[in-house]
Design a protein around this motif. Structure first.
Motif, mmCIF file in Angstrom:
data_model
loop_
_atom_site.group_PDB
_atom_site.id
_atom_site.type_symbol
_atom_site.label_atom_id
_atom_site.label_comp_id
_atom_site.label_asym_id
_atom_site.label_seq_id
_atom_site.Cartn_x
_atom_site.Cartn_y
_atom_site.Cartn_z
ATOM 1 N N UNK A 18 -14.086 -18.246 41.105
ATOM 2 C CA UNK A 18 -15.430 -18.807 41.256
ATOM 3 C C UNK A 18 -16.504 -17.733 41.257
ATOM 4 N N UNK A 19 -16.146 -16.481 41.549
ATOM 5 C CA UNK A 19 -17.081 -15.367 41.534
ATOM 6 C C UNK A 19 -16.409 -14.167 40.893
ATOM 7 N N UNK A 20 -17.220 -13.216 40.433
ATOM 8 C CA UNK A 20 -16.707 -12.010 39.806
ATOM 9 C C UNK A 20 -17.095 -10.781 40.621
ATOM 10 N N UNK A 21 -16.289 -9.724 40.443
ATOM 11 C CA UNK A 21 -16.641 -8.416 40.986
ATOM 12 C C UNK A 21 -16.592 -7.403 39.842
ATOM 13 N N UNK A 30 -15.969 -3.288 33.849
ATOM 14 C CA UNK A 30 -15.885 -4.693 33.486
ATOM 15 C C UNK A 30 -15.963 -5.594 34.716
ATOM 16 N N UNK A 31 -16.541 -6.782 34.508
ATOM 17 C CA UNK A 31 -16.523 -7.805 35.539
ATOM 18 C C UNK A 31 -15.166 -8.492 35.516
ATOM 19 N N UNK A 63 -7.081 -11.167 37.546
ATOM 20 C CA UNK A 63 -7.454 -9.808 37.156
ATOM 21 C C UNK A 63 -8.090 -9.024 38.295
ATOM 22 N N UNK A 64 -8.653 -9.739 39.251
ATOM 23 C CA UNK A 64 -9.279 -9.059 40.393
ATOM 24 C C UNK A 64 -8.302 -8.804 41.527
#
Length: 340
Positions: free
Chosen positions: A49-52, A57-58, A63-64
């Motif tokens: 729901x959110x990216x870091x 890259x975001x 992947x996070x």
């Protein structure tokens, strides 16, 4: 920032997430310590729901996870831990299933095959009691009932329940959150039961239960004992392993291992007040949460069964669960805090 993938799907958000996102959008800081911002943000990022942006890259979702959680693997020694990993890999490899279907597969993993012979022999509570040597007026039944009073409701098709004499109140049952699973192949239960009965009588167990028919006596957790304290739970687990030394165990997935072969393992149930919304038992709760995380793993970028398992374990670890030992990260915490 939200991900493009999350724009096309929706889920319910809890009030803490609404408050956190509102404050973030307004650029305000928390005015008290009620919110665990780090935990909420971790969940939002891991769910996609959110990216870091830890580098150039975001990233979000699976992947996070390596940036936020490191490597989480259920590769420890021991039958129960291996069973838990096997159950997860099996569920993650199934074609598209509902959360309810995945929960059932995870929960029942390692059940013995139910043959027609066992169904005939263990046809209901009377058949189970006869098989275990607890029929009316047998020597074992008389000794067993010196300590235990049967509280089974004949309408309860799943379990034969026993309460320690003098502790038959429903209040004591609700407060007995700590439990030991005794996991024996059904063919070994009659020989083991006299020793198991002695261990139960000498323990601080307040309640115990046996599977009431073939399907439930052949579950991985066919015998369960309940305790008011961690100390009582652990003492019984050690004693029953000593008394039953030499008998093979089956193992109960998603429980804390007491002996390497899985003969006895531990769990802690949700408080009674949360049972209607959080599940009725430790394994129900764990299997349900893992099923939810496996079901949504594909939307986070996890494509292989191994990646889906890693995602599910990472998400469960955010609930303060030690996914290596399959127990709350600290049994000494207030029990109610584990289920929020």
């Amino acid at each position: 920032m939200p991900t493009s993938e999350s724009m096309g799907r929706a889920r319910l958000v809890v009030s803490e997430e609404v408050e956190l996102l509102t404050r973030r959008s307004n650029g305000t800081k928390a005015c008290d310590g009620r919110l665990n911002e780090r935990l909420l943000l971790l969940r939002l990022v891991l769910e996609g729901a959110m990216q870091i942006r830890p580098g150039k890259e975001w990233v979000a979702g699976y992947d996070a996870s390596k940036w936020l959680l490191g490597d989480i693997k259920d590769d420890s020694a021991g039958a129960v831990r291996s069973l838990s990993g096997g159950a997860l890999t099996y569920a993650a490899s199934l074609p598209s299933m509902t959360v309810k279907g995945l929960t059932a597969r995870l929960y029942s993993y390692n059940q013995q095959p139910i043959t027609a012979r066992w169904q005939r022999m263990l046809a209901g509570q009377d058949g189970v009691l006869a098989y275990l040597g607890l029929s009316e007026s047998t020597p074992l039944q008389r000794r067993f009932e010196q300590t235990w009073a049967c509280t089974t409701n004949r309408a309860d098709a799943a379990w034969i329940r026993w309460a320690r004499r003098g502790q038959v109140s429903s209040g004591a049952q609700r407060e007995s959150l700590f439990k030991v699973y005794v996991s024996l192949p059904v063919q070994n239960l009659p020989a083991a039961l006299p020793m198991l009965a002695e261990s139960l009588a000498a323990s601080q167990a307040t309640f115990c239960k046996f599977g009431a028919d073939a399907a439930n006596l052949m579950r991985p957790d066919s015998v369960v004992a309940y305790f008011l304290s961690i100390r009582g739970m652990e003492a019984f687990a050690m004693d029953v392993c000593t008394r039953l030394h030499g008998l093979p165990g089956k193992g109960v997935p998603f429980t804390a291992l007491e002996r390497r072969d899985g003969l006895a393992s531990l769990g802690v149930d949700p408080p009674h007040r949360l049972c209607q919304t959080r599940g009725h038992s430790w394994r129900t709760w764990v299997a349900g949460r893992l099923a939810e995380h496996l079901a949504c793993a594909a939307t986070t970028g996890a494509t292989t069964p191994g990646e889906r398992v890693t995602h599910a374990l990472g998400m469960l670890s955010l609930n303060d669960i030690d996914v290596d030992r399959w127990q709350p990260s600290a049994f000494t915490r207030p029990v109610g805090a584990l289920w929020k």
